[in-house]
Design an enzyme around this catalytic site. Sequence first.
Site, mmCIF file in Angstrom:
data_model
loop_
_atom_site.group_PDB
_atom_site.id
_atom_site.type_symbol
_atom_site.label_atom_id
_atom_site.label_comp_id
_atom_site.label_asym_id
_atom_site.label_seq_id
_atom_site.Cartn_x
_atom_site.Cartn_y
_atom_site.Cartn_z
ATOM 1 N N PRO A 2 0.805 -1.206 0.000
ATOM 2 C CA PRO A 2 0.000 0.000 0.000
ATOM 3 C C PRO A 2 0.845 1.265 0.000
ATOM 4 O O PRO A 2 1.846 1.357 0.707
ATOM 5 C CB PRO A 2 -0.777 -0.102 1.312
ATOM 6 N N GLU A 3 0.410 2.202 -0.779
ATOM 7 C CA GLU A 3 1.000 3.540 -0.787
ATOM 8 C C GLU A 3 -0.018 4.490 -0.144
ATOM 9 O O GLU A 3 -1.026 4.040 0.388
ATOM 10 C CB GLU A 3 1.318 3.961 -2.227
ATOM 11 N N LYS A 58 3.006 6.427 4.687
ATOM 12 C CA LYS A 58 2.379 5.114 4.523
ATOM 13 C C LYS A 58 2.120 4.449 5.868
ATOM 14 O O LYS A 58 1.845 3.247 5.925
ATOM 15 C CB LYS A 58 3.267 4.214 3.651
ATOM 16 N N ARG A 260 14.103 -0.605 -8.656
ATOM 17 C CA ARG A 260 12.644 -0.724 -8.814
ATOM 18 C C ARG A 260 12.256 -0.616 -10.270
ATOM 19 O O ARG A 260 12.807 0.205 -11.014
ATOM 20 C CB ARG A 260 11.914 0.404 -8.050
#
Length: 270
Positions: A2-3, A58, A260
Amino acid sequence: MPELPEVETIARDLASALIGQKVLKAEFLNTAIRENCYTREETDLNGKTINRISRRGKNLIFHFSENLAMVCHLKMTGRLLVDSDRSRDNKHLHFFMRLDKSDLSFYDVRKFGRICITAESELNQHPRLSKLGPEPFDITPAEFTDIVKRRSKSIKLILLDQEILAGLGNIYADESLYSAGIRPTLKPYRISRARLEILHGSIIEVLDVAIGNRGSSVDDYLDGFGQAGNFQNLIKVYGKTDQACPGCETPIKRIILGGRSTHYCMKCQK
DNA sequence: GACAACCTGACC
DNA sequence: GGTCAGGTTGTC
């Protein structure tokens, strides 16, 4: 996993269900997920009332009566669910809290998530919270530009750095840069102030739309009630390697930045 | 910066 | 068998 938009959605869900309820029992089923900076025990929560649930970057923060707080980070696969059916998956259940009328379960397949129980008055010393940069919504485009211009690494890595700006992760960094037409590899000295101010607006807009759509369920994410979000249907470039750019049909390119996956359109993003 | 580490599961 | 994953942290 989750962001910011996902954590915000969960925070609102949990607030709507749990505010005002009293803790009957809180327990770790797996203490590996207890953050080592804790200053209070889970048993200290017994009998306390949930007064407020907030988000910072977050992180989810539970504010209890009597100066107690609980900081949760879901990392990649963490879930916080109200009244979940624990018989369906107790293998990945690591923390459980029974309240007057509901219960709260913390599940995490990969066990990267962390929970820290501390004093409300000590939250400003929490090692992760205390280092976070500003929330995107709390700064002006000019302030955002100033913050970014002080850095030398590529703009995507700046957006991912929680100490510079809190809340963006891999999906929303890629989506914001696409929306602003900025190539993720660019360094700030090569980006005009005007374009950086546009980027700030893109970030706000992408996050607002994502919150309005209850987050992105690309893989594992579920909200506080176990429901998927909708923003995955509105994603333009994240995970769209070799698919047509919605603007110009050029295949979306995938590169690695800071370890990433990074997705962008080489024609629309300069 | 790049890279490994922390973990597990899905997919090729 | 190898690759990949919405995150973060620590080490050359």
